[in-house]
Write a protein that holds these residues in place. Structure first.
Motif, PDB file in Angstrom:
ATOM      1  N   LEU A 165       0.861  -1.173   0.000  1.00  0.00           N
ATOM      2  CA  LEU A 165       0.000   0.000   0.000  1.00  0.00           C
ATOM      3  C   LEU A 165       0.904   1.231   0.000  1.00  0.00           C
ATOM      4  CD1 LEU A 165      -2.609  -1.231   2.647  1.00  0.00           C
ATOM      5  CD2 LEU A 165      -2.601  -1.599   0.163  1.00  0.00           C
ATOM      6  N   ILE A 166       1.048   1.841  -1.165  1.00  0.00           N
ATOM      7  CA  ILE A 166       1.986   2.948  -1.366  1.00  0.00           C
ATOM      8  C   ILE A 166       1.341   4.252  -0.896  1.00  0.00           C
ATOM      9  CG2 ILE A 166       3.387   4.214  -3.035  1.00  0.00           C
ATOM     10  CD1 ILE A 166       4.288   1.360  -2.828  1.00  0.00           C
ATOM     11  N   CYS A 167       2.002   4.918   0.046  1.00  0.00           N
ATOM     12  CA  CYS A 167       1.436   6.120   0.668  1.00  0.00           C
ATOM     13  C   CYS A 167       2.205   7.380   0.302  1.00  0.00           C
ATOM     14  CB  CYS A 167       1.413   5.959   2.187  1.00  0.00           C
ATOM     15  SG  CYS A 167       0.495   4.506   2.751  1.00  0.00           S
ATOM     16  N   ALA A 168       3.084   7.306  -0.685  1.00  0.00           N
ATOM     17  CA  ALA A 168       3.899   8.459  -1.082  1.00  0.00           C
ATOM     18  C   ALA A 168       4.132   8.436  -2.582  1.00  0.00           C
ATOM     19  CB  ALA A 168       5.237   8.446  -0.351  1.00  0.00           C
ATOM     20  N   GLU A 169       4.368   9.608  -3.152  1.00  0.00           N
ATOM     21  CA  GLU A 169       4.705   9.715  -4.565  1.00  0.00           C
ATOM     22  C   GLU A 169       6.204   9.424  -4.757  1.00  0.00           C
ATOM     23  OE1 GLU A 169       2.821  10.345  -7.361  1.00  0.00           O
ATOM     24  OE2 GLU A 169       1.139   9.995  -5.994  1.00  0.00           O
ATOM     25  N   ASP A 170       6.529   8.647  -5.777  1.00  0.00           N
ATOM     26  CA  ASP A 170       7.933   8.373  -6.091  1.00  0.00           C
ATOM     27  C   ASP A 170       8.582   9.613  -6.707  1.00  0.00           C
ATOM     28  OD1 ASP A 170       7.866   5.637  -5.365  1.00  0.00           O
ATOM     29  OD2 ASP A 170       6.985   5.126  -7.313  1.00  0.00           O
ATOM     30  N   SER A 171       9.780   9.930  -6.262  1.00  0.00           N
ATOM     31  CA  SER A 171      10.571  10.928  -6.983  1.00  0.00           C
ATOM     32  C   SER A 171      11.163  10.246  -8.223  1.00  0.00           C
ATOM     33  CB  SER A 171      11.693  11.475  -6.106  1.00  0.00           C
ATOM     34  OG  SER A 171      12.672  10.469  -5.865  1.00  0.00           O
ATOM     35  N   GLU A 172      11.618  11.038  -9.188  1.00  0.00           N
ATOM     36  CA  GLU A 172      12.239  10.466 -10.379  1.00  0.00           C
ATOM     37  C   GLU A 172      13.468   9.643 -10.001  1.00  0.00           C
ATOM     38  OE1 GLU A 172      11.226  10.405 -13.581  1.00  0.00           O
ATOM     39  OE2 GLU A 172       9.383  11.255 -12.734  1.00  0.00           O
ATOM     40  N   TYR A 173      14.205  10.113  -9.000  1.00  0.00           N
ATOM     41  CA  TYR A 173      15.398   9.398  -8.558  1.00  0.00           C
ATOM     42  C   TYR A 173      15.033   8.016  -8.019  1.00  0.00           C
ATOM     43  CZ  TYR A 173      19.834   8.529  -6.151  1.00  0.00           C
ATOM     44  OH  TYR A 173      21.024   7.989  -5.727  1.00  0.00           O
ATOM     45  N   VAL A 174      14.012   7.968  -7.163  1.00  0.00           N
ATOM     46  CA  VAL A 174      13.594   6.687  -6.575  1.00  0.00           C
ATOM     47  C   VAL A 174      13.081   5.753  -7.668  1.00  0.00           C
ATOM     48  CG1 VAL A 174      11.967   5.587  -4.986  1.00  0.00           C
ATOM     49  CG2 VAL A 174      13.118   7.689  -4.313  1.00  0.00           C
ATOM     50  N   LYS A 175      12.337   6.276  -8.623  1.00  0.00           N
ATOM     51  CA  LYS A 175      11.836   5.436  -9.717  1.00  0.00           C
ATOM     52  C   LYS A 175      12.977   4.895 -10.567  1.00  0.00           C
ATOM     53  CE  LYS A 175       8.739   8.402 -11.332  1.00  0.00           C
ATOM     54  NZ  LYS A 175       7.637   8.978 -12.157  1.00  0.00           N
ATOM     55  N   ASN A 176      13.930   5.770 -10.906  1.00  0.00           N
ATOM     56  CA  ASN A 176      15.002   5.364 -11.815  1.00  0.00           C
ATOM     57  C   ASN A 176      16.010   4.423 -11.170  1.00  0.00           C
ATOM     58  OD1 ASN A 176      13.904   6.939 -13.861  1.00  0.00           O
ATOM     59  ND2 ASN A 176      15.159   8.726 -13.361  1.00  0.00           N
ATOM     60  N   ILE A 177      16.331   4.659  -9.903  1.00  0.00           N
ATOM     61  CA  ILE A 177      17.370   3.873  -9.230  1.00  0.00           C
ATOM     62  C   ILE A 177      16.818   2.625  -8.553  1.00  0.00           C
ATOM     63  CG2 ILE A 177      19.206   3.930  -7.477  1.00  0.00           C
ATOM     64  CD1 ILE A 177      19.744   5.666  -9.965  1.00  0.00           C
ATOM     65  N   TYR A 178      15.626   2.738  -7.970  1.00  0.00           N
ATOM     66  CA  TYR A 178      15.113   1.647  -7.122  1.00  0.00           C
ATOM     67  C   TYR A 178      13.820   1.016  -7.638  1.00  0.00           C
ATOM     68  CZ  TYR A 178      18.478   3.554  -3.804  1.00  0.00           C
ATOM     69  OH  TYR A 178      19.633   3.996  -3.199  1.00  0.00           O
ATOM     70  N   GLY A 179      13.299   1.524  -8.738  1.00  0.00           N
ATOM     71  CA  GLY A 179      12.019   1.000  -9.200  1.00  0.00           C
ATOM     72  C   GLY A 179      10.857   1.473  -8.356  1.00  0.00           C
ATOM     73  N   GLY A 180      11.021   2.648  -7.750  1.00  0.00           N
ATOM     74  CA  GLY A 180       9.971   3.204  -6.896  1.00  0.00           C
ATOM     75  C   GLY A 180       9.952   2.547  -5.526  1.00  0.00           C
ATOM     76  N   PHE A 181       9.053   3.032  -4.677  1.00  0.00           N
ATOM     77  CA  PHE A 181       8.939   2.449  -3.343  1.00  0.00           C
ATOM     78  C   PHE A 181       8.483   0.994  -3.401  1.00  0.00           C
ATOM     79  CE2 PHE A 181       8.545   7.042  -2.314  1.00  0.00           C
ATOM     80  CZ  PHE A 181       9.630   7.117  -1.471  1.00  0.00           C
ATOM     81  N   PHE A 182       7.674   0.670  -4.420  1.00  0.00           N
ATOM     82  CA  PHE A 182       7.272  -0.722  -4.603  1.00  0.00           C
ATOM     83  C   PHE A 182       8.492  -1.604  -4.840  1.00  0.00           C
ATOM     84  CE2 PHE A 182       5.759  -4.190  -7.445  1.00  0.00           C
ATOM     85  CZ  PHE A 182       4.876  -4.798  -6.558  1.00  0.00           C
ATOM     86  N   GLY A 183       9.423  -1.114  -5.666  1.00  0.00           N
ATOM     87  CA  GLY A 183      10.644  -1.866  -5.933  1.00  0.00           C
ATOM     88  C   GLY A 183      11.497  -2.047  -4.696  1.00  0.00           C
ATOM     89  N   LEU A 184      11.546  -1.029  -3.849  1.00  0.00           N
ATOM     90  CA  LEU A 184      12.314  -1.138  -2.601  1.00  0.00           C
ATOM     91  C   LEU A 184      11.795  -2.280  -1.736  1.00  0.00           C
ATOM     92  CD1 LEU A 184      12.669   2.609  -1.551  1.00  0.00           C
ATOM     93  CD2 LEU A 184      14.565   1.043  -2.001  1.00  0.00           C
ATOM     94  N   PHE A 185      10.466  -2.378  -1.620  1.00  0.00           N
ATOM     95  CA  PHE A 185       9.900  -3.392  -0.734  1.00  0.00           C
ATOM     96  C   PHE A 185       9.944  -4.790  -1.341  1.00  0.00           C
ATOM     97  CE2 PHE A 185       8.203   0.262   1.533  1.00  0.00           C
ATOM     98  CZ  PHE A 185       8.415  -0.143   2.848  1.00  0.00           C
ATOM     99  N   THR A 186       9.726  -4.902  -2.642  1.00  0.00           N
ATOM    100  CA  THR A 186       9.809  -6.230  -3.236  1.00  0.00           C
ATOM    101  C   THR A 186      11.243  -6.751  -3.220  1.00  0.00           C
ATOM    102  OG1 THR A 186       9.898  -5.236  -5.446  1.00  0.00           O
ATOM    103  CG2 THR A 186       7.750  -5.999  -4.665  1.00  0.00           C
ATOM    104  N   LYS A 187      12.215  -5.856  -3.392  1.00  0.00           N
ATOM    105  CA  LYS A 187      13.615  -6.280  -3.308  1.00  0.00           C
ATOM    106  C   LYS A 187      13.930  -6.829  -1.924  1.00  0.00           C
ATOM    107  CE  LYS A 187      18.387  -4.702  -3.755  1.00  0.00           C
ATOM    108  NZ  LYS A 187      19.302  -3.550  -4.012  1.00  0.00           N
ATOM    109  N   MET A 188      13.362  -6.226  -0.881  1.00  0.00           N
ATOM    110  CA  MET A 188      13.630  -6.665   0.484  1.00  0.00           C
ATOM    111  C   MET A 188      12.850  -7.924   0.850  1.00  0.00           C
ATOM    112  SD  MET A 188      13.234  -4.608   4.126  1.00  0.00           S
ATOM    113  CE  MET A 188      11.451  -4.482   4.119  1.00  0.00           C
ATOM    114  N   LEU A 189      11.627  -8.068   0.343  1.00  0.00           N
ATOM    115  CA  LEU A 189      10.717  -9.062   0.901  1.00  0.00           C
ATOM    116  C   LEU A 189      10.339 -10.204  -0.042  1.00  0.00           C
ATOM    117  CD1 LEU A 189       8.248  -6.597   2.663  1.00  0.00           C
ATOM    118  CD2 LEU A 189      10.021  -7.973   3.765  1.00  0.00           C
TER     119      LEU A 189
END
Length: 254
Positions: A12-36
């Motif tokens: 459940l994404i509660c924040a807007e992705d910055s361009e940096y987060v999208k480009n480097i990490y695949g957005g906040f969704f990418g951060l969590f799937t990478k971890m979990l």
């Protein structure tokens, strides 16, 4: 064809992705799937801050949900926050696993009857050591008493919901983690963050005048003082979401 027997989780994404987060990490969704994310799992994304929510008749298809951080206040009354609180109450009644991170930790507390507000000691930005409860289970995780985690918040849990239990604290924040029953856990810090992302967020907060430059200088200095215990947090979060119905027990049973 549907993947029969696979586990299914939602972020459940509660924040807007910055361009940096999208480009480097695949957005906040990418951060969590990478971890979990592990094998034989399906992970879905819902941008709840934009009004995207899972349908009520689909909730029973999920093994668990993760609620992310946000720039918004968990004690605010934006429509999406109120809708998220109602969703949490539904999932609680179903005993569905929920892991809340930062804002997610706080909004879980509010939904369950606790109190959230601005931290009386102000912003916490950097890497901080927190002290875990001595009876986090399972013992097979072999966790140390203290774990370092990235912090980036100005609000905190002030009062726990009835029947909730503190499972970690720090010298700045009294409720760094809590659990409610065997199916809900909140973490104030960010186990999914890297130090690179923390430094990016410090710059963004400064540019948007959320913090002053002199505070940002100190935050950058604090960011290099400790290394976050990334692998330990990954094991702990995966264990809670997927492995152990009795994640925290009395000392006598652990």
């Amino acid at each position: 064809m549907e993947n029969i027997g696979w586990k299914r989780f939602g972020v459940l994404i509660c924040a807007e992705d910055s361009e940096y987060v999208k480009n480097i990490y695949g957005g906040f969704f990418g951060l969590f799937t990478k971890m979990l994310e592990e094998e034989k799992e399906t992970w879905d994304m819902y941008k709840v801050s934009c009004g995207e929510f899972p349908k009520d008749d689909e909730l029973n298809l999920y093994d668990g949900f993760v609620i992310t951080g946000s720039c918004c206040d968990a004690y605010g009354n934006d429509k999406w926050i109120c809708d998220l609180i109602n969703l949490i109450k539904k999932l609680d009644s179903m005993n569905t696993k929920i892991l809340g991170i930062c804002f997610g930790h706080q909004v879980l507390c509010r939904a369950l009857g606790g109190k959230v507000g601005p931290s009386p000691t102000g912003w916490d930005i950097g890497v901080r050591s927190i002290t875990l409860s001595s009876h986090i289970c399972p013992s097979s995780l072999d966790l140390p008493t203290k774990l370092s985690i990235i912090q980036c918040h100005k609000d905190e849990v002030l009062e726990l919901p009835t029947e909730a239990e503190i499972i970690a604290k720090s010298d700045k924040t009294a409720i760094e983690m809590f659990k409610y029953g065997d199916h809900i856990m909140g973490i104030q810090g960010h186990p999914e963050y890297s130090k690179d992302l923390l430094l990016h967020l410090i710059d963004r907060l400064t540019q948007r005048n959320f913090i002053m430059e002199d505070f940002a200088v100190g935050a950058r200095e604090r960011a290099v003082m400790l290394e976050p215990d990334t692998n330990a947090w990954k094991r702990l979060c995966i264990s809670f979401l997927k492995r152990n119905p009795k994640f925290v027990q009395s000392k006598s049973t652990c």
